[in-house]
Enzyme design. Structure first.
Site, PDB file in Angstrom:
ATOM      1  N   LYS A 147     -14.235  -7.491  -7.320  1.00 26.00           N
ATOM      2  CA  LYS A 147     -14.583  -8.039  -6.067  1.00 26.00           C
ATOM      3  C   LYS A 147     -16.223  -8.038  -5.433  1.00 26.00           C
ATOM      4  O   LYS A 147     -16.992  -6.884  -5.832  1.00 26.00           O
ATOM      5  CB  LYS A 147     -13.928  -7.007  -5.172  1.00 26.00           C
ATOM      6  CG  LYS A 147     -12.601  -6.842  -5.039  1.00 26.00           C
ATOM      7  CD  LYS A 147     -11.991  -5.227  -3.564  1.00 26.00           C
ATOM      8  CE  LYS A 147     -10.878  -4.883  -3.593  1.00 26.00           C
ATOM      9  NZ  LYS A 147     -10.164  -4.021  -3.200  1.00 26.00           N
ATOM     10  N   GLU A 160      -2.295  -0.750  -8.537  1.00 21.66           N
ATOM     11  CA  GLU A 160      -3.492  -1.290  -9.033  1.00 21.66           C
ATOM     12  C   GLU A 160      -4.088  -0.007  -8.427  1.00 21.66           C
ATOM     13  O   GLU A 160      -4.256   1.213  -7.398  1.00 21.66           O
ATOM     14  CB  GLU A 160      -3.893  -1.826  -7.211  1.00 21.66           C
ATOM     15  CG  GLU A 160      -5.205  -2.484  -7.379  1.00 21.66           C
ATOM     16  CD  GLU A 160      -5.112  -3.754  -6.447  1.00 21.66           C
ATOM     17  OE1 GLU A 160      -4.258  -4.555  -6.192  1.00 21.66           O
ATOM     18  OE2 GLU A 160      -6.208  -3.708  -5.895  1.00 21.66           O
ATOM     19  N   ASP A 166      -0.333  -0.739  -4.678  1.00 22.76           N
ATOM     20  CA  ASP A 166      -1.974  -0.287  -4.745  1.00 22.76           C
ATOM     21  C   ASP A 166      -2.020   1.232  -4.154  1.00 22.76           C
ATOM     22  O   ASP A 166      -2.403   1.200  -2.375  1.00 22.76           O
ATOM     23  CB  ASP A 166      -2.433  -1.125  -4.081  1.00 22.76           C
ATOM     24  CG  ASP A 166      -3.859  -1.068  -3.967  1.00 22.76           C
ATOM     25  OD1 ASP A 166      -4.229   0.380  -4.562  1.00 22.76           O
ATOM     26  OD2 ASP A 166      -4.882  -1.482  -2.942  1.00 22.76           O
ATOM     27  N   LYS A 179       0.853  -1.280  -0.105  1.00 19.63           N
ATOM     28  CA  LYS A 179       0.130  -0.037  -0.004  1.00 19.63           C
ATOM     29  C   LYS A 179       1.060   1.348  -0.216  1.00 19.63           C
ATOM     30  O   LYS A 179       2.007   2.016   1.170  1.00 19.63           O
ATOM     31  CB  LYS A 179      -0.348   0.102   1.385  1.00 19.63           C
ATOM     32  CG  LYS A 179      -1.686  -0.668   1.510  1.00 19.63           C
ATOM     33  CD  LYS A 179      -3.256  -0.704   0.341  1.00 19.63           C
ATOM     34  CE  LYS A 179      -4.562  -1.990   0.222  1.00 19.63           C
ATOM     35  NZ  LYS A 179      -5.077  -1.608  -0.493  1.00 19.63           N
ATOM     36  N   ASP A 228      -9.523  -0.871  -9.613  1.00 20.70           N
ATOM     37  CA  ASP A 228     -10.305  -1.237  -9.062  1.00 20.70           C
ATOM     38  C   ASP A 228     -11.413  -0.455  -8.177  1.00 20.70           C
ATOM     39  O   ASP A 228     -12.102  -0.967  -9.112  1.00 20.70           O
ATOM     40  CB  ASP A 228      -8.888  -2.184  -7.154  1.00 20.70           C
ATOM     41  CG  ASP A 228      -9.752  -2.553  -6.037  1.00 20.70           C
ATOM     42  OD1 ASP A 228     -10.541  -2.612  -6.260  1.00 20.70           O
ATOM     43  OD2 ASP A 228      -9.203  -2.430  -5.246  1.00 20.70           O
TER      44      ASP A 228
END
Ligand SMILES: C[C@H](N)C(=O)N[C@@H](CCC(=O)O)C(=O)O
Ligand SMILES: [Mg+2]
Length: 364
Positions: free
Chosen positions: A267, A218, A190, A162, A243
């Protein structure tokens, strides 16, 4: 198999360490559990996390969506009217994708149980094992490097790092991690929407110039900024995965048509469950766009449903289903077996979850 009752409850599962992204910090999974009861005695299980910063779904909103819309739509219906009832869940209220996902997975669970087939076999049955990455929370570079080394010691070979809090540190974060884990480890990043399009191109190309070997990035820019996402995709050496930009099948189609990203993250909590996730995977397969299957911070009930989809379809080439391994305990009985990075799907009919410890039922 007629639906007699929808029961809601809450679970709390502490995390091993705080989970920190550009969007939020949390210390535990606090999810809604859904049980769909039937006249045959079978129960279908679902789970919905309140990831307000991404889906807009809060605990109260998930409960309200069930109490005011979804439960009424389901009670009295026959599970054999499967297409109609999964459609009715999507149509009975707009948005509320996490509540819909929980209902949809519980219906697939019941349908599989009724016909004696594990859901991943119903959806395609490509394989029975998958390998997940593990998330490294965004922190100062040295702390992230230490966390990355710990993850490698646990057996992971792919890190999802992250970034995006104080972006001026992001290149240093990746440099520290790469130096600590060596060249063999796969590193994906991400940004959770934290960068501007120009900043993204600059940071990603700096990472490339330093030889940090980033597999993909991402959601570098805001969810709604499709032009910005396309700008990054066209100019960055690092492949871009959409995403937060892709909730629905229509979003996925738009991303593919615009060539705004190289890859799509599916997701269940964004698209409203397995039914729509399967449509996105099929669309992506037709268009030759590889997918990641991801999760929110979720316990094993809903991540287990995503495991079934991931095991069903080969167009899902990347797996970010680390919710359960980020937790310090697992209250879920049955379902997939998580042995750190290796996840083995259950061959039991339906989704395989048999019970959940510590549910605080709303009707008790
Ligand atoms: C948990 C997973 N690895 C992950 O990072 N998921 C999301 C964020 C989920 C959350 O905030 O609960 C993602 O952005 O990919
Ligand atoms: Mg993401």
């Amino acid at each position: 198999m007629k639906i007699t009752k929808v029961r809601l409850g809450r679970i709390s599962v502490p995390l091993r360490v705080p989970f920190k992204t550009a969007l939020r910090q949390v210390n535990s999974v606090e999810d809604i559990i859904v049980e769909i009861h039937t006249d045959s005695g079978e129960v279908g299980f679902g789970e919905a996390p309140p990831t307000g910063v991404i889906t807009g779904d809060t605990t109260g909103a998930i409960i309200g969506a069930f109490q005011d819309h979804i439960s009424k739509t389901l009670v009295g219906r026959d599970v054999d009217d499967f297409e109609d009832i999964t459609r009715a869940v999507q149509d009975c209220i707009v948005k509320n994708s996490s509540a819909k996902a929980a209902a949809d997975m519980a219906l697939w669970d019941l349908y599989g149980k009724k016909y004696g087939i594990p859901v991943y076999k119903m959806l395609g049955g490509a394989r029975n094992k998958i390998i997940t990455d593990i998330t490294i929370s965004v922190n100062p570079p040295e702390e992230m490097a230490r966390d990355a080394v710990d993850a490698i010691r646990r057996g992971y070979d792919t890190l999802k790092v992250k970034v995006g809090i104080d972006p001026s540190l992001d290149v240093a974060r990746l440099a520290a991690i790469r130096q600590a884990v060596g060249p063999e480890v796969r590193i994906r990043i991400d940004a959770n929407q934290a960068w501007s399009p120009k900043q993204a191109v600059r940071l990603l190309n700096q990472m490339q110039d330093k030889g940090l070997d980033i597999e993909l990035v991402e959601q570098p820019v805001k969810a709604h900024d499709y032009e910005g996402l396309k700008y990054v995709t066209e100019r960055s050496y690092v492949p871009v995965l959409a995403d937060e930009a892709v909730f629905s099948v229509e979003d996925a189609l738009k991303i593919v048509q615009m060539q705004a990203a190289d890859l799509i993250n599916i997701k269940l909590m964004k698209c409203g469950g397995l039914t729509n996730a399967l449509k996105i995977a099929t669309l992506a397969e037709v268009c030759g766009v590889e997918c990641m299957i991801g999760c929110m911070l979720e316990a094993k009930v809903s991540v287990n449903a995503a495991v079934h989809l991931a095991c069903a379809r080969k167009i899902i080439t990347r797996v970010d289903l680390d919710g359960p391994v980020l937790c310090s305990e697992d209250p879920v009985e049955g379902g997939a077996v998580f042995n750190e990075k290796e996840i083995t799907v259950s061959d039991v009919p339906g989704l395989g979850v048999t019970g959940i410890q510590g549910i605080r039922y709303l009707d008790d």
